[in-house]
Design a protein around this motif. Structure first.
Motif, PDB file in Angstrom:
ATOM      1  N   LEU A   1      -2.042   2.903   3.308  1.00 12.64           N
ATOM      2  CA  LEU A   1      -0.553   2.157   2.997  1.00 12.64           C
ATOM      3  C   LEU A   1      -0.931   1.040   2.170  1.00 12.64           C
ATOM      4  CD1 LEU A   1       0.932   2.327   6.630  1.00 12.64           C
ATOM      5  CD2 LEU A   1       0.668   4.102   4.846  1.00 12.64           C
ATOM      6  N   VAL A   2      -1.778   0.395   2.153  1.00 17.20           N
ATOM      7  CA  VAL A   2      -2.315  -0.694   1.537  1.00 17.20           C
ATOM      8  C   VAL A   2      -2.462  -0.565   0.057  1.00 17.20           C
ATOM      9  CG1 VAL A   2      -3.659  -2.873   0.924  1.00 17.20           C
ATOM     10  CG2 VAL A   2      -3.181  -2.263   3.247  1.00 17.20           C
ATOM     11  N   PHE A   3      -3.242   0.704   0.083  1.00 21.42           N
ATOM     12  CA  PHE A   3      -3.417   1.108  -1.523  1.00 21.42           C
ATOM     13  C   PHE A   3      -2.209   1.805  -2.202  1.00 21.42           C
ATOM     14  CE2 PHE A   3      -8.028   1.848   0.037  1.00 21.42           C
ATOM     15  CZ  PHE A   3      -8.269   0.659  -0.662  1.00 21.42           C
ATOM     16  N   ALA A   4      -1.388   2.114  -1.334  1.00 24.47           N
ATOM     17  CA  ALA A   4      -0.105   3.019  -1.801  1.00 24.47           C
ATOM     18  C   ALA A   4       0.757   1.888  -2.115  1.00 24.47           C
ATOM     19  CB  ALA A   4       0.666   3.805  -0.356  1.00 24.47           C
ATOM     20  N   SER A   5       0.713   0.517  -1.392  1.00 25.92           N
ATOM     21  CA  SER A   5       1.681  -0.381  -1.879  1.00 25.92           C
ATOM     22  C   SER A   5       1.268  -1.239  -3.000  1.00 25.92           C
ATOM     23  CB  SER A   5       1.607  -1.492  -0.738  1.00 25.92           C
ATOM     24  OG  SER A   5       2.426  -1.074   0.547  1.00 25.92           O
ATOM     25  N   ILE A   6      -0.089  -1.254  -3.351  1.00 23.28           N
ATOM     26  CA  ILE A   6      -0.591  -1.722  -4.548  1.00 23.28           C
ATOM     27  C   ILE A   6      -0.377  -0.720  -5.709  1.00 23.28           C
ATOM     28  CG2 ILE A   6      -2.689  -2.137  -5.660  1.00 23.28           C
ATOM     29  CD1 ILE A   6      -4.117  -2.960  -3.165  1.00 23.28           C
ATOM     30  N   THR A   7      -0.445   0.434  -5.389  1.00 20.99           N
ATOM     31  CA  THR A   7       0.128   1.401  -6.570  1.00 20.99           C
ATOM     32  C   THR A   7       1.519   1.396  -6.864  1.00 20.99           C
ATOM     33  OG1 THR A   7      -1.822   3.025  -5.666  1.00 20.99           O
ATOM     34  CG2 THR A   7       0.120   3.868  -7.319  1.00 20.99           C
ATOM     35  N   ILE A   8       2.445   1.189  -5.733  1.00 23.95           N
ATOM     36  CA  ILE A   8       3.768   0.804  -6.087  1.00 23.95           C
ATOM     37  C   ILE A   8       3.978  -0.457  -6.856  1.00 23.95           C
ATOM     38  CG2 ILE A   8       6.006   0.649  -4.873  1.00 23.95           C
ATOM     39  CD1 ILE A   8       5.035   2.391  -2.794  1.00 23.95           C
ATOM     40  N   ALA A   9       3.318  -1.378  -6.420  1.00 19.14           N
ATOM     41  CA  ALA A   9       3.620  -2.802  -6.979  1.00 19.14           C
ATOM     42  C   ALA A   9       3.406  -2.541  -8.594  1.00 19.14           C
ATOM     43  CB  ALA A   9       2.800  -3.691  -6.501  1.00 19.14           C
TER      44      ALA A   9
ATOM     45  N   CYS B   1       3.333  -0.007 -10.331  1.00 22.48           N
ATOM     46  CA  CYS B   1       4.634   0.769 -11.217  1.00 22.48           C
ATOM     47  C   CYS B   1       5.748  -0.169 -11.435  1.00 22.48           C
ATOM     48  CB  CYS B   1       4.829   1.914 -10.146  1.00 22.48           C
ATOM     49  SG  CYS B   1       3.603   3.415 -10.258  1.00 22.48           S
ATOM     50  N   LEU B   2       5.861  -0.931 -10.465  1.00 20.25           N
ATOM     51  CA  LEU B   2       7.047  -1.893 -10.633  1.00 20.25           C
ATOM     52  C   LEU B   2       7.032  -2.927 -11.752  1.00 20.25           C
ATOM     53  CD1 LEU B   2       8.140  -2.619  -6.952  1.00 20.25           C
ATOM     54  CD2 LEU B   2       9.432  -1.538  -8.528  1.00 20.25           C
ATOM     55  N   LEU B   3       5.544  -3.330 -11.942  1.00 15.41           N
ATOM     56  CA  LEU B   3       5.476  -4.369 -12.798  1.00 15.41           C
ATOM     57  C   LEU B   3       5.177  -3.847 -14.209  1.00 15.41           C
ATOM     58  CD1 LEU B   3       2.756  -6.431 -10.742  1.00 15.41           C
ATOM     59  CD2 LEU B   3       4.748  -7.123 -11.405  1.00 15.41           C
TER      60      LEU B   3
ATOM     61  N   GLY C   1       9.269  -5.999 -12.035  1.00 13.48           N
ATOM     62  CA  GLY C   1       8.800  -6.980 -11.228  1.00 13.48           C
ATOM     63  C   GLY C   1       8.821  -6.796  -9.629  1.00 13.48           C
ATOM     64  N   LEU C   2       8.108  -7.537  -8.936  1.00  9.66           N
ATOM     65  CA  LEU C   2       8.046  -7.393  -7.506  1.00  9.66           C
ATOM     66  C   LEU C   2       9.534  -7.776  -6.764  1.00  9.66           C
ATOM     67  CD1 LEU C   2       4.342  -8.291  -6.823  1.00  9.66           C
ATOM     68  CD2 LEU C   2       5.363  -6.203  -7.269  1.00  9.66           C
ATOM     69  N   PRO C   3       9.960  -7.457  -5.646  1.00 11.42           N
ATOM     70  CA  PRO C   3      10.848  -8.172  -5.140  1.00 11.42           C
ATOM     71  C   PRO C   3      10.756  -9.482  -4.856  1.00 11.42           C
ATOM     72  CG  PRO C   3       9.710  -6.742  -3.543  1.00 11.42           C
ATOM     73  CD  PRO C   3       9.157  -6.622  -4.895  1.00 11.42           C
ATOM     74  N   GLU C   4      11.706 -10.051  -4.913  1.00 14.25           N
ATOM     75  CA  GLU C   4      11.868 -11.531  -4.439  1.00 14.25           C
ATOM     76  C   GLU C   4      12.159 -11.858  -2.952  1.00 14.25           C
ATOM     77  OE1 GLU C   4      14.808 -13.737  -6.884  1.00 14.25           O
ATOM     78  OE2 GLU C   4      13.918 -13.253  -8.781  1.00 14.25           O
TER      79      GLU C   4
END
Length: 565
Positions: free
Chosen positions: A330-338, A340-342, A238-241
């Motif tokens: 960087l936005v696309f990188a953040s979406i990809t990381i999100a 992976c976290l999910l 999940g994503l950070p709180e």
């Protein structure tokens, strides 16, 4: 109004030229950056003494918010090796083994960092980057590389390690080497070799993510797992709180200097990397706006369970090489990381920690620039000495003290340079109307009865005594036939009250010796200061257009002087 909006919101500049081709490049580079950043951030989080997910949070949140405010189009924001080590070694003494307190202090540090950066933006202090010289950074980075390496070598050898400082870590490591885990060591060395070869054969490609995937498969499906491999373990899905750091500054002794050191490191590293990439890609960055971007990015990270982030050159080079055209990558990188976290964190629990150590060890090679150290030794022993002070400071007293020591050394050098400026005595270049330092150019014409002085700095209260001593020493040596002293102020951009009064006293003292004082080529601010102190009433009109040669011609005519070689 449009210009102000563009400064505060840089995407307003590049969005006008955005098209499908740029979108494709940013999309590919964003995914590539995420593939590079996930294993690196996991490794750096362990270096900071935090659970691995805290590093991923830094990449996810920091890059997203930097993209809104940063002026660099290729800079990648996330944890860096130096800041991670700084956090890990410093907080260890504050947290007393409590991992939750450790994480809270790390988030609080990011928040204090953010306040400092935003305050520096409001006060227009972007020039602070110039107070840490490249020479100091060479020594600091070399010391940081060795210090970081010593924290990761025990993981490479499969031993516990330990020690609070450079000597302790070396002694402890050598005492444990007989108990090294051969399987872990071979695994780690193989990973380092592949990483190094990958950098040379496929630069900018996410070789680290391939090693991570391969190592997880090997540990999960073969008998390697029974040979004492430590693994990352479960990573929360999940994503950070988002929440406010529970601690306050008053609750933690030492968080202010830690945040200041992180701020200096982050800003210097980020702007240096951003300038390099901007020059390569044909645009300029705004150092002041970078303060705001880093401040907001770190504030967001602090609220998202992360620790201080910066723009690192290695991760930014990956972003640039992969084709990033705008911060949207960087936005696309953040979406990809999100994503992976999910959905993919379950696969990371069998990731060996030796792989993370190998990634760090391969990454820090660039910090130790042996060729640059050799170059400093050959061309300037003083600069080499400064680099060594920073190097030894980091090794012996730790990275936080090393950072502060580097800043102090830089300031001391600045004070030394400005308190004892070059006071040059000029002679005329034969056959011209130009005048240069006669000590460096002994063939210049020496004008009998005329002393031409050039102070190559601003004239302030802390250097007037030195300037005064230099000038009077020269005057006394030529007093028998000296008729005119010409002060060339072209190289003195500013003068304070003490400086103006020094010149006033110089005029009065020379007058008693029947020697006239003339001022040439004074700049606007200097002229204003001299007039405010009444110098113009004594010297006559002080004009920028009056050159040294004009005054020399007048002095020769008035005193019937000659030129001697």
């Amino acid at each position: 109004m449009t210009s102000i909006a563009s400064k505060l919101f840089p995407p307003a500049v590049w969005i006008k030229e955005y098209n499908a081709k740029i979108l494709k490049s940013d999309f590919i580079s964003g995914i590539t950056l995420a593939a590079y950043g996930i294993p690196v951030s996991l490794a750096y989080a362990t270096l900071a003494g935090l659970p691995p997910q805290y590093g991923i949070y830094g990449y996810l949140i920091g890059g997203l918010f930097y993209a809104l405010l940063g002026t660099s189009r290729q800079l990648a924001i996330g944890p860096t090796s130096a800041i991670s080590l700084l956090i890990g070694t410093t907080i260890a003494k504050m947290a007393h083994g409590d991992i939750q307190r450790w994480a809270d202090i790390a988030s609080l540090t990011a928040l204090v960092f953010a306040v400092m950066a935003i305050a520096a933006y409001l006060l227009r202090l972007s020039g602070i980057i110039n107070f840490i010289s490249e020479t100091v950074l060479v020594g600091f980075k070399a010391g940081a590389a060795i210090t970081i390496g010593l924290t990761q070598l025990p993981k490479l050898f499969g031993v516990k390690g330990g020690g609070d400082n450079f000597i302790d870590r070396i002694v402890t490591l050598f005492s444990q080497l007989p108990y090294m885990n051969t399987a872990v060591f071979i695994f780690g060395i193989a990973a380092i070799i592949i990483l190094i070869l990958g950098e040379k054969m496929a630069p900018g490609r996410p070789v680290a993510i391939l090693i991570v995937i391969l190592s997880i498969i090997l540990i999960s499906t073969t008998t390697l797992g029974i040979h004492g491999f430590n693994t990352v373990g479960a990573i929360p899905t999940g994503l950070p709180e988002f929440n406010v750091p529970t601690l306050q500054i008053k609750d933690v002794d030492g968080v202010l200097p830690l945040a200041m050191a992180c701020f200096l490191l982050s800003y210097i590293e980020s702007v240096s990397a951003a300038r390099t990439l901007a020059q390569k890609n044909g645009y300029v960055i705004d150092p002041r706006q970078e303060l705001l971007a880093l401040g907001i990015a770190n504030a967001a990270v602090a609220f998202g369970q992360g620790y201080p982030v910066a723009g690192g050159l290695s991760q930014s080079a990956v972003n640039d090489t992969a084709g990033a055209r705008t911060p949207l990558s960087l936005v696309f990188a953040s979406i990809t990381i999100a994503f992976c976290l999910l959905f993919l964190t379950g696969y990371l629990q069998n990731l060996p920690t030796v792989i993370l150590a190998s990634i760090v060890l391969a990454a820090i090679r660039g910090l130790f620039d042996f060729k640059e150290i050799q170059h400093l030794y050959r061309i300037n022993k003083q600069e080499f000495g400064v680099a060594m002070i920073a190097f030894i400071g980091v090794l012996i007293w730790g990275i936080l003290t090393g950072v502060l020591l580097a800043a102090i050394v830089t300031l001391l050098l600045l004070i030394k340079a400005t308190s004892k400026p070059t006071v040059a005595f000029l002679g005329r270049i034969p056959g011209t109307k130009r005048y240069t330092d006669i000590e460096r150019h002994p063939d210049n014409e020496n004008l009998e009865g005329i002393l031409i002085v050039r102070v190559e700095s601003s004239i302030f209260y802390f250097n007037t005594e030195y300037i005064k001593e230099c000038i009077w020493e020269k005057i006394y040596s030529e007093a028998s036939n000296l008729k005119t002293v010409i002060l060339d102020l072209n190289s003195s951009p500013r003068i304070d009250i003490s400086g103006a009064r020094f010149l006033k006293n110089l005029f009065m003292d020379l007058k008693t010796m029947d020697i006239s004082l003339k001022i040439a080529e004074a700049r606007a601010e200097v002229r204003d200061s001299l007039r405010a102190e009444g110098l113009e009433e004594l010297l006559g009109h002080i004009s920028r257009s009056v050159s040294v040669d004009d005054l020399v011609v007048v002095a020769i005519q008035n005193n019937n002087l000659t030129v001697r070689k």
